[in-house]
Design a protein around this motif. Structure first.
Motif, mmCIF file in Angstrom:
data_model
loop_
_atom_site.group_PDB
_atom_site.id
_atom_site.type_symbol
_atom_site.label_atom_id
_atom_site.label_comp_id
_atom_site.label_asym_id
_atom_site.label_seq_id
_atom_site.Cartn_x
_atom_site.Cartn_y
_atom_site.Cartn_z
ATOM 1 N N VAL A 1 -3.592 -4.980 3.573
ATOM 2 C CA VAL A 1 -3.817 -3.850 4.473
ATOM 3 C C VAL A 1 -2.639 -3.752 5.423
ATOM 4 O O VAL A 1 -2.202 -4.770 5.989
ATOM 5 N N GLU A 2 -2.116 -2.539 5.589
ATOM 6 C CA GLU A 2 -1.067 -2.261 6.568
ATOM 7 C C GLU A 2 -1.609 -1.311 7.623
ATOM 8 O O GLU A 2 -2.401 -0.410 7.304
ATOM 9 N N ALA A 3 -1.165 -1.498 8.864
ATOM 10 C CA ALA A 3 -1.581 -0.609 9.948
ATOM 11 C C ALA A 3 -0.383 -0.297 10.835
ATOM 12 O O ALA A 3 0.321 -1.203 11.282
ATOM 13 N N ASP A 4 -0.173 1.006 11.086
ATOM 14 C CA ASP A 4 0.862 1.443 12.025
ATOM 15 C C ASP A 4 0.281 1.359 13.431
ATOM 16 O O ASP A 4 -0.469 2.235 13.856
ATOM 17 N N LEU B 1 -5.669 -0.274 -7.129
ATOM 18 C CA LEU B 1 -6.069 0.848 -6.272
ATOM 19 C C LEU B 1 -5.329 0.768 -4.946
ATOM 20 O O LEU B 1 -5.238 -0.298 -4.335
ATOM 21 N N SER B 2 -4.798 1.911 -4.492
ATOM 22 C CA SER B 2 -4.106 1.979 -3.211
ATOM 23 C C SER B 2 -4.455 3.285 -2.534
ATOM 24 O O SER B 2 -4.533 4.327 -3.195
ATOM 25 N N ARG C 1 -4.499 -1.825 -0.305
ATOM 26 C CA ARG C 1 -4.289 -1.902 -1.749
ATOM 27 C C ARG C 1 -5.008 -3.133 -2.279
ATOM 28 O O ARG C 1 -5.052 -4.182 -1.619
ATOM 29 N N ILE C 2 -5.546 -3.004 -3.489
ATOM 30 C CA ILE C 2 -6.219 -4.112 -4.140
ATOM 31 C C ILE C 2 -5.851 -4.117 -5.624
ATOM 32 O O ILE C 2 -5.785 -3.061 -6.255
ATOM 33 N N PRO D 1 0.829 -1.214 0.000
ATOM 34 C CA PRO D 1 0.000 0.000 0.000
ATOM 35 C C PRO D 1 0.857 1.255 0.000
ATOM 36 O O PRO D 1 1.983 1.263 0.502
ATOM 37 N N THR D 2 0.322 2.332 -0.558
ATOM 38 C CA THR D 2 1.042 3.598 -0.639
ATOM 39 C C THR D 2 0.477 4.600 0.360
ATOM 40 O O THR D 2 -0.664 4.475 0.819
#
Length: 824
Positions: free
Chosen positions: A340-343, A301-302, A314-315, A277-278
């Motif tokens: 999916v990324e999560a901080d 899509l991101s 992102r997908i 993901p961006t």
């Protein structure tokens, strides 16, 4: 990164990925815990060239491993002088920002914020810039998407350490996202066609299980995704149809790489690295149409998923349909990727993702038609002549779920855990012409092979890694440690192969054959097979820098592996089985890199070769494990401010128990039979140049030569070319409209041959494929900044050639693909 003035980009560089295992710790854990906590005062060596300030700060953040916040509105259009030498973070930031009118100020919570220097502070009343904290791994410094380059900054695939390609004492190539887009690379088999030193032995249609990848004269069996090994050793061909739209790059380590893969096979390791993901929204769609009813659609899509950007997703979705130059041969594929990324905190990142692909083909054979007439003369088949029965089919499904947790310690060490669950299924009914010679007048003589195989391979893998810097004798070094656990199971059905009671496989006249006869044979299930593989391993690697110019890299991997096979015969009800195991197998690696100046380095490396084998001999017994040693010497350079990478290597491999196919011979279960070759020696060299030759001019040029012989000096794998040359280049003319790019390339290989003495034709012992070259062209035009059209013309001169000398299946004829891509 975008340029909206209300956004402030935060880069947290983590060099994680590589691992921790107590028995291999070159630096004890107690030492790690005692590493300096005042990271800003630690001295580190930097070599960052001058360039645009935004890109320079991003690179510095990734290399230094710090939290660095800055406004892209302030850094845009500013130039940094770069930084070289050993410096603290404070000193390096001061050098990077010299003359820019900006300064770096330490934050109370850790990290730095870049702001206008007091002498040139923003005028009173200026709007404050809202800050968005975006956390990213150090791996992002290796991301190639958006760089518009064929050169890559680093690779961890060889050693587990965060090293540039120049610092890595092994032959490494990276196929970047830009190059994949320019060349129209959509499947993993396209990588083997285009990459330096790799060969694609195409026995049959795209995705066929007989098609193989080779490097340095030997089959490639090591495949990874995001550095995690794929262990489906029973059927590696299921990966060849992997769609490349979901990947940022492909890292290729040529030669043995047992330190990171756990199996030191002599060919190569292919590591497919997924897109991530961006920090800001980006989207793209691409539609492609081409010869033989080729159609393809991609959507990517991101976006941040919350206001702060701490959660990002992102997908990627792909649909492709394709007919072929070969009559009634067609396939379709559908792919979906989501991540999916999560901080979770400024120093902790969680990732979850899913990928799926469905592949279906019909009318496909496994090789070409017979080579000869009964009088021994060659048959010149049309490229459209099919060897496959119309009822032949292949279906493959692939699903993968993965999760990762990464954490950065205050001493700049990174910890990472990755869990992956992969599951595939395949259901394939091959039907294709055999090799028997054909009567010149009647077309009689050939028949059909038929079979049916099914399976459901599943793999669970857990990787634990730790990596980071440490101080020793007043100098900074780095280390990586890791442990891996994996379990793979394949439940497969057993059906008859090749010949069946009451089934007449004869083709009356192959010249007029339409693939409809003979009909598909009755092939009931005969039994059930199960294969279970378990592996546990640990590794450690360290880069020591005794001087500024010299680095020593050493490591080892300890592997335990076992496999159990069982077969239940439905007729008798009896179950039989076998087991194999290798415990405490140590695979060492050692390398030395010497800087010869600012731009050049020389290296030497050594590693062991070991891999358990599933190949069967003519009596049905598995061959003993492959054993050997790999030696390599090389020279690498980084030119044009590191935008152009060059390298040359010479190597020598000594091996025992090398599997060689016995042409025309089969094991009792119908599989190809092999013999084990002792005393095999392989020598060769490779030369490669990749990157930006000058502004707007990208190129990749590579030549490889390989000589493989057994103890009696007989050539091994003669169907694989000894020499290959691959070239592709593009030039962009930004002044024409919104940008016109022209490009082209060529692939050349030396002649090959295969033994066909088993046919029993007088005076005929081999079949040859002469050396040949194939040329490609591309054209791309930006209608506006958001809309681009492109065209790729493959095999421009319509060269007719065999995909491999063993088969009369021909490579692609001249064909055209036209694409329209939109960004939003």
């Amino acid at each position: 990164m975008g340029h909206h003035p209300t956004f402030r980009a935060t880069r947290l560089a983590w060099h994680l990925r590589q691992p921790l295992y107590p028995t291999l710790l070159a630096v004890p854990l107690a030492t790690i815990a005692a590493l300096p906590q005042a990271h800003a005062q630690a001295v580190q060596r930097y070599d960052i060239p001058a360039g645009p300030l935004t890109a320079t700060l991003n690179r510095f953040g990734a290399q230094a491993g710090i939290l660095l916040s800055f406004s892209t509105a302030q850094t845009a259009d500013r130039h940094s002088p770069g930084v070289q030498g050993e410096k603290t973070v404070d000193q390096a930031l001061s050098a990077l920002l010299a003359g820019t009118g900006l300064e770096a100020v330490a934050r109370a919570g850790g990290g730095f914020v870049v702001r206008p220097a007091l002498a040139v502070a923003a005028p009173p009343g200026a709007a404050a810039l809202a800050e968005v904290r975006v956390t990213a791994q150090a791996e992002r410094s290796a991301v190639t998407e958006g760089t518009q380059s064929y050169a890559a900054s680093e690779s961890r695939t060889a050693t587990g350490l965060a090293l540039s390609l120049r610092e890595t004492p092994q032959s490494v190539s990276v196929i970047t996202r830009q190059r994949m887009d320019d060349q129209g690379i959509v499947l993993q088999e396209d990588i083997a066609r285009q990459a330096t030193g790799l060969s694609y032995a195409q026995y049959g249609p795209t995705g066929g299980d007989t098609n193989l990848f080779f490097a340095r004269g030997f089959q490639i069996k090591n495949f990874q995704v995001d550095g995690v090994n794929r262990l489906f050793s029973d059927y590696p061909a299921i990966f060849q149809t992997s769609d490349m739209a979901v990947f940022d790059r492909v890292e290729i380590v040529r030669g043995a790489s047992g330190l990171m893969s756990g199996a030191g096979t002599p060919g190569a390791t292919l590591n497919l690295v997924r897109k991530r993901p961006t920090a800001e929204f980006q989207g793209s769609a691409r539609l492609t149409a081409g010869s033989w009813d080729f159609t393809r659609g991609e959507v990517d899509l991101s976006s941040p998923l919350n206001a702060s950007g701490s959660v990002r997703g992102r997908i990627v979705a792909v649909a492709q349909n394709r007919h072929s130059k070969v009559d009634y041969e067609q396939d379709r594929s559908r792919s979906l990727y989501a991540v999916v990324e999560a901080d979770l905190s400024p120093s902790t990142l969680a990732t979850v993702g899913f990928s799926a692909q469905d592949y279906d083909a019909s009318g496909v054979g496994r090789s070409g038609r017979p080579f000869f007439y009964t009088d021994g003369t060659r048959i010149d088949w049309s490229r459209s002549a099919s060897s496959g029965a119309r009822w032949a089919s292949a279906r493959r499904d692939y699903r993968s779920v993965f999760a990762a947790l990464e954490h950065r310690l205050a001493n700049d060490w990174r910890l990472k855990a990755i869990y992956t669950h992969d599951q595939s299924s395949y259901d394939e009914i091959p039907g294709w012409t055999n090799e028997q010679p054909v009567d010149h007048a009647t077309g009689a003589g050939a028949g059909l092979w038929a079979a049916w195989w099914t399976g459901r391979p599943r793999q669970d893998a857990l990787d634990l890694t730790a990596s980071g810097p440490f101080q020793l004798l007043g100098r900074q070094h780095q280390a990586a440690f890791g442990a891996s656990l994996a379990r793979t199971r394949n439940d497969s059905g057993s059906h008859g192969r090749w010949a069946f009671p009451g089934w007449d496989n004869a083709i009356d006249n192959l010249f007029t054959w339409d693939g409809r006869t003979p009909a598909q044979p009755d092939n009931p299930s005969l039994g059930r097979s199960a294969a279970v593989e378990r592996s546990s391993s640990a590794y450690g690697s360290v880069q020591l820098r005794p001087t500024d110019r010299l680095s020593v890299i050493a490591g080892a991997r300890l592997t335990n592996w076992k496999r159990r096979d069982s077969y239940t015969d439905f007729a008798s009800g009896e179950t039989s089985g076998s087991a194999m195991a290798e415990n405490g197998r140590l695979t060492p690696f050692a390398g030395v890199v010497l800087d010869l100046g600012r731009d050049w380095s020389a290296y030497a490396s050594y590693t062991d070769i070991f891999q358990a084998q599933n190949n069967l001999d003519i009596s049905g017994r598995k061959l003993d494990p492959l054993l050997g040693r790999n030696y390599e010497l090389g020279l690498k350079g980084e030119l044009m401010d590191k935008r152009l990478q060059v390298g040359a290597a010479v190597y020598r491999l000594l091996q025992d128990n090398v599997a060689q196919a016995i042409t025309g011979s089969y094991a009792p279960n119908g599989e190809q039979a092999y013999r084990a070759v002792k005393g095999a020696e392989t020598r060769g060299f490779e030369v490669e140049m990749t990157g930006e030759i000058r502004r707007h001019w990208n190129a990749s040029i590579g030549f490889a030569r390989n000589l493989a012989r057994d103890a009696e000096r007989n050539r091994l794998n003669p169907e694989i070319p000894r020499n290959t040359l691959k070239l592709f280049t593009t030039y962009r003319m930004p002044a024409i409209g919104h940008g016109l790019t022209v490009g082209g390339g060529a692939r050349w290989q030396s002649g090959t041959w295969s033994d066909v003495s088993f046919l029993g034709l007088p005076g005929i012992s081999r079949v040859e494929q002469k050396s040949y070259a194939v040329a490609d062209l591309m054209l791309q035009y930006a209608i506006n900044p958001k809309l681009t059209v492109s065209a790729n013309l493959y095999n421009v001169f319509d060269r007719k050639y065999q995909g491999v000398s063993t088969s009369s299946y021909y490579g692609e004829a001249r064909n055209l693909r036209v694409s329209m891509a939109m960004k939003f």
